[in-house]
Design a protein around this motif. Structure first.
Motif, PDB file in Angstrom:
ATOM      1  N   LEU A 297      13.455   6.357  -0.945  1.00  0.00           N
ATOM      2  CA  LEU A 297      12.596   7.279  -1.693  1.00  0.00           C
ATOM      3  C   LEU A 297      13.434   8.346  -2.388  1.00  0.00           C
ATOM      4  CD1 LEU A 297       9.700   7.754   0.896  1.00  0.00           C
ATOM      5  CD2 LEU A 297       9.546   6.571  -1.313  1.00  0.00           C
TER       6      LEU A 297
ATOM      7  N   VAL B 140       3.545   2.210   4.115  1.00  0.00           N
ATOM      8  CA  VAL B 140       4.372   1.106   3.606  1.00  0.00           C
ATOM      9  C   VAL B 140       4.181  -0.065   4.555  1.00  0.00           C
ATOM     10  CG1 VAL B 140       6.694   0.318   3.030  1.00  0.00           C
ATOM     11  CG2 VAL B 140       6.043   2.685   2.587  1.00  0.00           C
TER      12      VAL B 140
ATOM     13  N   VAL C  65       5.558   8.775  -0.418  1.00  0.00           N
ATOM     14  CA  VAL C  65       5.156   7.376  -0.528  1.00  0.00           C
ATOM     15  C   VAL C  65       3.979   7.232  -1.485  1.00  0.00           C
ATOM     16  CG1 VAL C  65       4.162   5.414   0.720  1.00  0.00           C
ATOM     17  CG2 VAL C  65       6.049   6.706   1.735  1.00  0.00           C
TER      18      VAL C  65
END
Length: 380
Positions: A153, A191, A176
């Motif tokens: 990320l 995820v 996310v």
């Protein structure tokens, strides 16, 4: 002519050119002060008589000359190898559904880019060494998989509000969601195990194992890394030549040369295959270990994807030594060597020399010589 005088050999008496000397033999001979060089193996040497002195000859030189140079000499051992790509990976589809998109062979897939599509949803590539084994979401226990997710990320531009560690926090969930929104998928902050593919780095697709419309399961494709690598099977007896980080010269098909460095040396030796007619110990005598060489420049291999190559390993390095062309040497009947030095007036004197290592078309010499002195060579 006086016994102490040396007359330059006539041009028509010059021997074959250095190219007639087998490269492996020419480069592989490491000669010290007492070493002997076989005249037959050095066809570029032309004969002179033993007992010659260093007295200048009265006649002028009739042969071309070259300068004695001071340089670094590197003796190399050439070993056959294969050019390819690093790593071999199999990409498996997790979960269920139908395959709706696949890349093509030769495609390079980088971090965050889709590897395949399932039920109209893209499955992106994340970098890491630990495959995800659970869904990642807020409130879960800490783990390395969380660390890998946050590292990705951060690299993809969503790490400004998170602490990259092993803890999945509310900030991680928000990052996310932002990533999901930009990809056009539902903002869940979770995820899923089957929503990403984890590989050590960018991959290059080598072969497809499925087709669009097929069920998403099993191996979808095979891939390699994107780094160009030369693999050499080096004899265990030569293993000392392979030092991690050492420079290697790689010769490609067509004679193009590029530089590389030894990335790693295998620790498992493989014996040569034998059969019922093989002698005892024959396989172990020819055992090899793999040596992996990365190219300094990815462009060094040009457009070649796979090719046979030759890797030149340095077996000896002598710095700041004098060198002359191999065909400047004169071999005497007593196995000694000399060169004909030509002074400014054009007269010639024979100077005894001792030989060091061979590199290419040059040989290391020591004796009463100086850099810049002119030595005779036969006409080509």
């Amino acid at each position: 002519m006086l016994d102490s005088e040396v007359e330059a050999p006539a041009p028509h008496e010059a021997p074959p050119s250095p190219g007639s000397i087998p490269r492996r033999r020419r480069r592989g001979m490491l000669l010290g002060g007492t070493a002997v060089l076989a005249v037959g193996a050095a066809g570029a040497l032309y004969a002179t008589q033993s007992g010659e002195s260093s007295t200048p000859a009265k006649s002028a030189s009739s042969l071309p000359t070259v300068s004695v140079v001071r340089t670094d000499m590197v003796n190399t051992r050439d070993v056959d190898g294969t050019l390819g790509y690093s790593g071999n990976y199999s990409v498996l589809a997790a979960g269920s559904g139908r395959i709706t998109w696949l890349p093509t062979a030769g495609d390079v897939i980088a971090q965050g880019k889709r590897v395949y599509g399932v039920n109209g949803r893209d499955v992106p590539l994340l970098y890491g060494t630990t495959p995800f084994w659970r869904d990642l979401k807020q409130g879960m226990t800490n783990g390395r998989d969380v660390l890998e997710l946050e590292q990705n990320l951060d690299k993809l531009g969503y790490g400004s509000g998170i602490t990259v560690d092993r803890s999945f926090t509310a900030a991680t969930a928000e990052a996310v969601k932002d990533w999901q929104e930009d990809r056009g998928v539902t903002r869940t902050g979770v995820v899923g195990l089957d929503s990403v593919i984890v590989q050590p780095g960018p991959i290059r697709v080598t072969e497809l194992k499925a087709v669009p419309g097929a069920p998403a399961g099993g191996v979808l494709l095979t891939a390699t890394g994107t780094e160009r690598v030369v693999t050499v099977q080096l004899a265990v007896s030569d293993q000392k030549l392979a030092k991690k980080g050492a420079e290697v010269q790689v010769t490609l098909p067509g004679g193009k040369k590029t530089k590389g460095r030894i990335a790693s040396v295998g620790t498992v030796a493989t014996a040569e295959s034998t059969n019922s007619k093989s002698q005892t110990g024959e396989g172990t005598q020819n055992a090899t270990v793999p040596v992996y060489i990365t190219l300094d420049k990815a462009s060094g291999a040009g457009d070649l994807e796979h090719a046979p190559v030759t890797a030149g390993f340095s077996s000896a390095v002598h710095k700041n030594v004098l060198a002359v062309p191999i065909n400047a040497l004169l071999a005497s009947s007593d196995s000694s060597y000399s060169v004909n030095v030509v002074n400014a007036a054009g007269t010639v004197r024979s100077v005894p020399v001792e030989l060091g290592i061979f590199a290419g078309d040059k040989v290391e010499v020591s004796g009463s010589l100086t850099a810049g002195a002119k030595v005779q060579v036969p006409q080509s």
